[in-house]
Enzyme design. Structure first.
Site, PDB file in Angstrom:
ATOM      1  N   SER A 160       2.710   8.489  -0.775  1.00  0.00           N
ATOM      2  CA  SER A 160       2.670   8.237   0.664  1.00  0.00           C
ATOM      3  C   SER A 160       3.655   7.157   1.093  1.00  0.00           C
ATOM      4  O   SER A 160       3.951   7.038   2.271  1.00  0.00           O
ATOM      5  CB  SER A 160       1.259   7.841   1.077  1.00  0.00           C
ATOM      6  OG  SER A 160       0.918   6.606   0.497  1.00  0.00           O
ATOM      7  N   LYS A 197      -0.256   1.046   2.054  1.00  0.00           N
ATOM      8  CA  LYS A 197       0.246   1.541   3.351  1.00  0.00           C
ATOM      9  C   LYS A 197       0.897   0.370   4.093  1.00  0.00           C
ATOM     10  O   LYS A 197       0.740  -0.779   3.704  1.00  0.00           O
ATOM     11  CB  LYS A 197      -0.918   2.067   4.208  1.00  0.00           C
ATOM     12  CG  LYS A 197      -1.622   3.307   3.666  1.00  0.00           C
ATOM     13  CD  LYS A 197      -0.814   4.568   3.870  1.00  0.00           C
ATOM     14  CE  LYS A 197      -1.515   5.781   3.258  1.00  0.00           C
ATOM     15  NZ  LYS A 197      -1.627   5.733   1.803  1.00  0.00           N
TER      16      LYS A 197
END
Lengths: 160, 434
Positions: A63, A100
Site C-alpha cells: 500500500s 500509511k
C-alpha cells in the site's frame, strides 16, 4: 549424524567499521597529518537517534509503494515523535498494524495509502485509531542475493 | 524522595504492544514449560483467574471465556524492560532496577528543580507509555518501603500515580495497607503479627521500637519499622535478574553464579541429565568468565518435585570442590558429571536440574599448586575459552559446544506452545507491518 558446521576464527579486524574523516579533504596534495581517522561511522547512531523508543519492522504489504516502501523492506519506527499531518506512521486499525500516511485537516483525520489500489481510510469520531509510531527511515535493498538471479544491468549490456 | 515505577501486568503488556488484537480482551502469560499463570491482564483478573494457577487445571475455563494464552517470551520482555529502564534514566541519574518490571528512582537530587512531584510522576508514566507502550504505576514517598506501598495503592487510582508527601498522606496510606502487603513482611510474619492485633501497616508503625526489635527479627524489623515512619534505611543497590525473570540479589550475584531450568517432561535417563548439566555448566562458565572469575566449588542440583505437591519440593545437591579455582568449561563439566554420578538414582523422575558455581575469585591470580597446571597450560586453556566465547557471541549461543551437551535444541527443553515471536531481537522473527 549431526551436521557439523565449521566457522572461521573471529578476528577483531573483521568487524565492519568504516573510518570517517572529520577534516575537510582538499583537492591536490593532502597533508599526511590530515589522514587521521578520528571517528567510526555508526549506522545505528544515524537510524536510532532515540534507541529506547525506536523499533524496526518488516513491511509485508504494497500500500505504500508510492512512498518508496516495498514489501520486505525494513522500516524504522520511533514512538517518541508526535505525529502530524504528512508523517508516514504505523497505525493500529482493527487490531492490526498498518503503515500509511497520516492526513489531518481541521475536523478531519484520515489515513492515506501511496497506492491507487488502496482507498483512504477516513477516521470518524467513534473509530478507534491509535498511532503506534512515526516511520523515520526505510531500508530498501537494491540487490537481492537469490540463487540464479541475474546481476542487475546485465540485460541492458550493449551488444558488441 | 523515592519513586517506584512498576509496569502493569508487564508480560501481558509486552505481548499487546506488538499484537494490538489482544487489547481489551482477557489474556494470560504462562511460566517456563507452560506450567502456570505468571501474568494476567486486568480482564483476566476480573474473571477470577489467580496468579500461579496451574495451566492444565484452568485450561477449560480459559477456553470457555475466550482468554488468550501466550508462553513466556523472555527475549521480548528483557528487551522491553531494558527500554523502560533507559527511559527512566532520562528522569534521574539514579535508577535501581529491582526486577524485570520494577525500578526505584532516587529523586533526592531533584529536590529544588522538581517542586511538583505529582506532575513529575505523571510525566514519567506518560513518557514510558508513549515511548515503549507499557502502562505503569508510580508511587512516590520518602522511603523505598513507603514508595512500594504507595505504588500498590496507586494501582487502584485512575491516574496510576500516588505521592506521599505530608504526614497525613502517609498515615492514610499506612492505614489502607493490610500488614501482609507490606514489603518485607511476607507470608511468615503476617499471621504472627495478625495474632498480635497488628492488622495494617499503620498498626505496625504505631508500635514501640522495643517491641519491633523483640518480635520482628531484630535489626531487620527495626529498619522496616523506621522505613514505614519515613526514615530511609534501605540502601540503593543494583540487583540483577536471571533469564527466568527471577531476582538475584546483588550480593548473591557477586558470590555465586547459577544456571538452572525445569524440564519440559520429567527425565529419568542419566544420559539426558548429563546433556542438560553440561549445557548449564557451559552457560554458567560463560557468565563466570565474563565477570573475570574462577570458581572453587561446583554444586549440582536435581529437583524431584512431584506435580501438585508444591510444598514438598525436594532438591538433591552434591557439592564438589575443584583442585584449583578454574573458569575452564571442560574442567567444570567433568566435576558436574561426577556430581551427577553421586546423585542420580535409577527410576527417579527429575523435574529440574541446575549448577551453582561458588567460591569465586579473580581468574588472574589463581594460587599455583605443586601438582596443579603449569602457567603454560593455564594460558592455553584461557586462549581456548576466549575463542569459544568469541565464536558463540558472534554466531549465536551454543554454536560451539562440548559434545556431551548434545543437540543445540535439546530433548529436555521446555514446552512453549503459545510463544509469540522475538519481535525486537531477531531478524528472522522481526515484527511485521502491513
Amino acid at each position: 549424524m549431526t551436521e557439523l558446521v565449521l566457522y572461521p576464527p573471529v578476528k577483531a579486524s573483521q568487524l565492519t567499521r568504516l573510518p570517517v574523516f572529520t577534516c575537510p579533504v582538499p583537492a591536490g596534495f593532502p597533508s599526511p597529518a590530515d589522514g587521521q581517522a578520528d571517528e567510526m561511522l555508526d549506522l545505528h547512531q544515524y537510524l536510532f537517534k532515540q534507541p529506547a523508543s525506536t523499533f524496526m519492522a518488516r513491511v509485508t504489504g504494497e500500500s505504500m509503494l508510492g512512498a518508496g516502501i516495498h514489501p520486505d523492506d525494513f522500516i524504522v519506527v520511533n514512538r517518541a515523535i508526535t505525529p502530524v499531518d504528512g508523517h508516514v506512521v504505523v497505525a493500529v486499525v482493527d487490531g492490526e498494524h498498518t503503515v500509511k500516511r497520516l492526513r489531518q485537516e481541521p475536523g478531519r483525520t484520515w489515513l492515506e495509502a501511496a497506492n491507487d489500489r488502496y482507498p483512504p481510510l477516513e477516521l470518524t469520531e467513534d473509530s478507534d485509531l491509535r498511532i503506534w509510531g512515526v516511520v523515520t527511515h526505510v531500508i530498501h535493498p537494491l540487490f537481492k542475493k537469490r540463487p540464479g538471479a541475474a546481476w542487475p544491468g546485465r540485460h541492458s549490456r550493449p551488444s558488441a | 524522595m523515592y519513586a517506584l515505577v512498576d509496569c502493569n501486568n508487564f508480560y501481558v503488556s509486552c505481548e499487546r504492544v506488538f499484537q494490538p488484537a489482544l487489547e481489551g480482551r482477557p489474556g494470560v502469560v504462562l511460566s517456563n514449560n507452560d506450567g502456570c499463570l505468571i501474568s494476567r491482564s486486568d480482564e483476566a483478573k476480573a474473571l477470577g483467574l489467580k496468579m500461579g494457577a496451574p495451566y492444565h487445571q484452568v485450561r477449560p475455563f480459559l477456553r470457555e471465556h475466550e482468554v488468550w494464552v501466550r508462553s513466556s517470551n523472555y527475549a521480548l520482555y528483557g528487551d522491553m524492560s531494558r527500554r523502560v529502564v533507559e527511559i527512566l534514566g532520562l528522569f534521574t541519574p539514579e535508577v535501581e532496577v529491582y526486577s524485570i518490571d520494577e525500578a526505584f528512582l532516587n529523586l533526592a537530587g531533584l529536590r529544588y528543580t522538581v517542586p511538583d512531584l505529582t506532575a513529575y510522576a505523571t510525566r514519567i508514566r506518560s513518557t514510558v507509555l508513549q515511548y515503549v507502550g507499557i502502562p505503569t504505576c508510580v508511587g512516590v514517598a520518602p522511603t523505598k518501603t513507603l514508595a512500594k506501598l504507595a505504588n500498590r495503592l496507586a494501582r487502584r487510582t485512575r491516574c496510576g500515580v500516588l505521592v506521599l508527601e505530608t504526614p497525613a498522606q502517609r498515615q492514610a496510606a499506612l492505614a489502607a495497607t493490610p500488614i501482609g502487603d507490606v514489603w518485607g513482611i511476607g507470608r511468615r510474619y503476617a499471621p504472627k503479627l495478625q495474632e498480635c492485633n497488628v492488622r495494617t501497616a499503620a498498626d505496625l508503625a504505631a508500635l514501640p521500637e522495643s517491641w519491633v526489635r523483640r518480635r520482628l527479627g531484630g535489626v531487620v524489623g527495626v529498619r522496616l519499622w523506621q522505613e514505614l515512619q519515613g526514615q530511609p534505611c534501605l540502601e540503593f543497590e543494583n540487583p540483577e535478574w536471571d533469564e527466568d525473570g527471577q531476582l538475584v540479589s546483588a550480593a548473591a550475584a557477586r558470590h555465586t553464579i547459577t544456571h538452572s531450568r525445569s524440564f519440559g517432561q520429567p527425565q529419568q535417563e542419566q544420559a539426558v541429565l548429563q546433556q542438560a548439566l553440561a549445557a548449564f555448566v557451559a552457560r554458567a562458565a560463560e557468565k563466570l568468565r565474563r565477570q573475570g572469575g574462577a570458581a572453587h566449588l561446583l554444586t549440582v542440583l536435581l529437583g524431584t518435585r512431584q506435580p501438585g505437591e508444591t510444598s514438598t519440593s525436594r532438591t538433591h545437591t552434591a557439592v564438589l570442590s575443584l583442585p584449583e579455582a578454574t573458569e575452564d568449561t571442560a574442567e567444570l563439566i567433568r566435576a558436574a558429571l561426577r556430581g551427577l554420578q553421586k546423585l542420580w538414582q535409577p527410576g527417579v523422575a527429575y523435574y529440574r536440574a541446575g549448577v551453582l558455581l561458588s567460591g569465586l575469585e579473580p581468574a588472574d591470580q589463581p594460587q599455583l599448586r605443586l601438582f596443579g597446571s603449569t602457567p603454560e597450560q593455564l594460558a592455553r586453556c584461557r586462549q581456548l575459552m576466549a575463542a569459544l566465547d568469541a565464536l558463540n557471541q558472534r554466531f549465536g549461543r551454543q554454536t560451539v559446544r562440548y559434545a556431551v551437551a548434545g543437540q543445540k535444541t535439546p530433548s529436555w527443553s521446555g514446552r512453549a506452545a503459545f510463544k509469540s515471536a522475538q519481535y525486537t531481537t531477531s531478524w528472522q522473527q522481526l515484527w511485521t507491518v502491513r
